[in-house]
Scaffold this motif. Structure first.
Motif, short mmCIF file in Angstrom:
data_model
loop_
_atom_site.label_atom_id
_atom_site.label_comp_id
_atom_site.label_asym_id
_atom_site.label_seq_id
_atom_site.Cartn_x
_atom_site.Cartn_y
_atom_site.Cartn_z
N LEU A 64 0.81 -1.05 -0.16
CA LEU A 64 0.01 0.12 -0.13
C LEU A 64 0.84 1.25 -0.05
CD1 LEU A 64 -2.75 1.27 0.17
CD2 LEU A 64 -2.33 1.17 2.71
N TYR A 65 2.14 1.28 0.78
CA TYR A 65 2.93 2.32 0.70
C TYR A 65 3.42 2.56 -0.43
CZ TYR A 65 2.98 1.92 5.95
OH TYR A 65 2.33 1.82 7.36
N LEU A 66 3.76 1.62 -1.32
CA LEU A 66 4.36 1.86 -2.74
C LEU A 66 3.13 2.37 -3.87
CD1 LEU A 66 6.53 1.60 -4.78
CD2 LEU A 66 5.89 -0.83 -5.28
N ARG A 67 1.93 1.80 -3.53
CA ARG A 67 0.74 2.46 -4.23
C ARG A 67 0.60 3.77 -4.06
NH1 ARG A 67 -0.90 -2.66 -2.87
NH2 ARG A 67 -2.45 -2.19 -1.60
N MET A 68 0.58 4.10 -2.70
CA MET A 68 0.34 5.55 -2.31
C MET A 68 1.15 6.45 -3.05
SD MET A 68 -1.48 7.71 -0.91
CE MET A 68 -2.50 6.86 0.23
N GLN B 66 1.35 9.51 5.77
CA GLN B 66 1.91 10.80 5.57
C GLN B 66 3.51 10.38 5.40
OE1 GLN B 66 1.44 13.98 6.49
NE2 GLN B 66 -0.86 13.67 6.91
N LEU B 67 3.76 9.16 5.62
CA LEU B 67 5.35 8.98 5.11
C LEU B 67 5.63 8.60 3.66
CD1 LEU B 67 8.03 8.01 5.89
CD2 LEU B 67 7.29 5.62 6.16
N PRO B 68 4.82 8.10 2.89
CA PRO B 68 4.90 8.14 1.47
C PRO B 68 4.47 9.37 0.79
CG PRO B 68 2.89 6.68 2.14
CD PRO B 68 3.68 6.98 3.40
N ALA B 69 3.58 10.10 1.57
CA ALA B 69 3.36 11.49 1.23
C ALA B 69 4.73 12.39 1.04
CB ALA B 69 2.43 12.32 1.76
#
Length: 386
Positions: free
Chosen positions: A74-78, A101-104
Motif C-alpha cells: 500500500l505504501y508503494l501504491r500511495m 504521511q510517510l509516502p506523502a
C-alpha cells in the motif's frame, strides 16, 4: 494561485462510503469556490459508486485496494499515486490513514495535513499506548492538524505533544438549506411506512451505521424499558433506526424478543435522510465515541431536539436543557429517563428543536466550515514548503 491551474489537494481516507467524515469531505469539495483548489481522493479500502455520485465537481477518485492486515505494498501504491498527481497538499484523516504521511513525504509533497475526526472504537478514551505512540511517531511529518472538537485538540496538544500553532480546530458545518424543519403545509410523516405513526405518537429516531461504536443497542433497550413501564403512554412511542451495518441482526433480535416490531422501523441506508429527519419528533445519538457529529448537526438544522451521549464533541453542539439533553454513554436507565421527559411534555421537543435550529443558523453554517478549511490550506501555501 494560478486561476487556470489551481493547487491540488489530495484527500486520503479509509473508504469512500456513507459516513460523517465522508459527508464532510464531500461538502468541502462541493462548496470550494470554483478556481480556488482542485481535489482528488485516494481511498485505502474501497469506493462506493453511489456515494461517489454525491460529489458534484470533477474529482479524481482512486481505490488503492488495501489488502487485509499489514499491506506493505500500500505504501508503494500511495507513493506512485502521489508522484503522478503531484499535489500541493495531502490531507489524511483519522488514525487509519496517518501512516500515509510517510509516502506523502517521500513523494515530495510539500505540505501535509492530518485531521482527527473522532474516536476509534478500540480506543474510545484515547488511552491505548500503541495508538499514542503512532501519533507521536508521525508528528514530525505533519505540518498542520485539524481536530473537529476542543477535546481532540486538547488531546493532540497534551498527550501527543503537538505545538498549539499547528492545531486548527474546525467544527463541522451543515447545509441548513438541505436540512431544514418541516414546513407547515408539508406532510412530513409521509416518508414513514403507512400506518406506522399517528399524529399523537412520539417518533424518536437516530441516523448512523449500525456498528458497536454507535451503540444503537442502548437506545433500543431504553425504548423497550419506556414502553414496558407505562404501556398506555408507551403505545404512543415509535422508534426509527436509519442506517445499516453489522449490528442489524442483533438489534432486530432485541426488538423481536420484546414483541415491539410494529413500533420500530429499521429504515436501512437511505438517500432521503433530510426527509426522514423531518418525520421525527426527537433525535437520539447514543454513540460511545464521537468527534463533532454530522448527524447531530443535521438533526438540529432539521429543528429537532437532540438527546446525545456526553462524549467527544457532543457537548459542544447540544446545550443541555436548551437544545436537548446529554446523558452518560452506555447507560440505558439514564437514556430512558431523558426520553421520559419528552414523552411527558409534548411541547418540550418543539421548543428545544426551535432553539437547536437557531443555534445552527448562528454558528454551524457550511460556508463557515469551508472558509476555515481554506484558511488552513492558504496559510500552508503562503509559508515555506519543503
Amino acid at each position: 494561485m494560478a486561476e487556470n491551474n489551481p493547487p491540488l489537494i489530495v484527500h486520503v481516507i479509509h473508504r469512500l462510503a456513507v459516513g460523517g467524515l465522508e459527508n464532510g469531505l464531500v461538502n468541502l469539495i462541493n462548496r470550494t469556490p470554483e478556481g480556488r483548489y482542485r481535489h482528488a481522493i485516494l481511498a485505502l479500502e474501497g469506493v462506493d459508486p453511489d456515494f461517489r455520485a454525491r460529489i458534484e465537481r470533477p474529482v479524481e477518485v482512486h481505490d488503492l485496494a488495501k489488502r487485509p492486515g499489514q499491506d506493505l505494498g500500500l505504501y508503494l501504491r500511495m507513493w506512485r499515486a502521489l508522484r503522478r498527481l503531484r499535489p500541493a497538499i495531502v490531507h489524511t484523516r483519522n488514525l487509519a490513514t496517518l501512516e500515509m504521511q510517510l509516502p506523502a513525504r517521500l513523494a515530495g509533497v510539500a505540505h501535509r495535513v492530518h485531521g482527527e475526526h473522532g474516536r476509534d472504537v478500540h480506543d474510545l478514551d484515547n488511552t491505548r499506548r500503541r495508538y499514542r505512540w503512532l501519533r507521536r511517531a508521525f508528528r514530525p511529518l505533519v505540518d498542520a492538524y485539524i481536530p473537529l472538537s476542543r477535546e481532540l485538540a486538547d488531546y493532540l496538544r497534551v498527550d501527543i505533544g503537538v505545538a498549539p500553532e499547528r492545531i486548527h480546530t474546525i467544527r463541522n458545518g451543515v447545509d441548513e438549506q438541505r436540512f431544514r424543519p418541516a414546513r407547515p403545509d408539508e406532510e412530513a410523516r409521509g416518508v414513514l411506512p403507512a400506518g406506522f405513526a399517528g399524529p399523537d405518537d412520539l417518533v424518536i429516531g437516530t441516523v448512523g451505521r449500525l456498528e458497536l461504536v454507535k451503540d444503537q443497542a442502548t437506545l433500543v433497550r431504553a425504548f423497550i424499558a419506556l414502553v414496558r413501564e407505562d404501556p398506555a403512554r408507551g403505545a404512543r412511542l415509535r422508534l426509527v433506526l436509519i442506517g445499516d451495518g453489522s449490528q442489524r441482526t442483533r438489534l432486530g433480535a432485541l426488538v423481536d424478543a420484546a414483541g415491539l416490531g410494529a413500533q420500530v422501523w429499521f429504515a436501512g441506508s437511505r438517500d432521503d435522510v433530510p426527509a426522514c429527519l423531518r418525520a421525527l419528533d426527537l433525535f437520539v445519538l447514543p454513540s460511545l465515541g464521537e468527534g463533532i457529529s454530522n448527524t447531530i448537526l443535521e438533526a438540529m438544522a432539521s429543528g429537532l431536539a437532540v438527546v446525545a451521549t456526553e462524549v467527544g464533541g457532543n457537548g459542544e453542539l447540544v446545550v443541555a436543557g436548551e437544545t436537548g439533553a446529554l446523558v452518560p454513554r452506555d447507560d440505558t436507565q439514564a437514556l430512558a429517563a431523558a426520553l421520559r421527559g419528552y414523552l411527558a411534555d409534548s411541547a418540550l421537543a418543539r421548543t428545544q428543536g426551535a432553539a437547536a435550529r437557531s443555534r445552527i443558523e448562528a454558528e454551524f453554517g457550511l460556508g463557515t466550515m469551508v472558509a476555515r478549511y481554506l484558511e488552513v490550506y492558504d496559510g500552508l501555501l503562503a509559508g515555506p514548503g519543503e
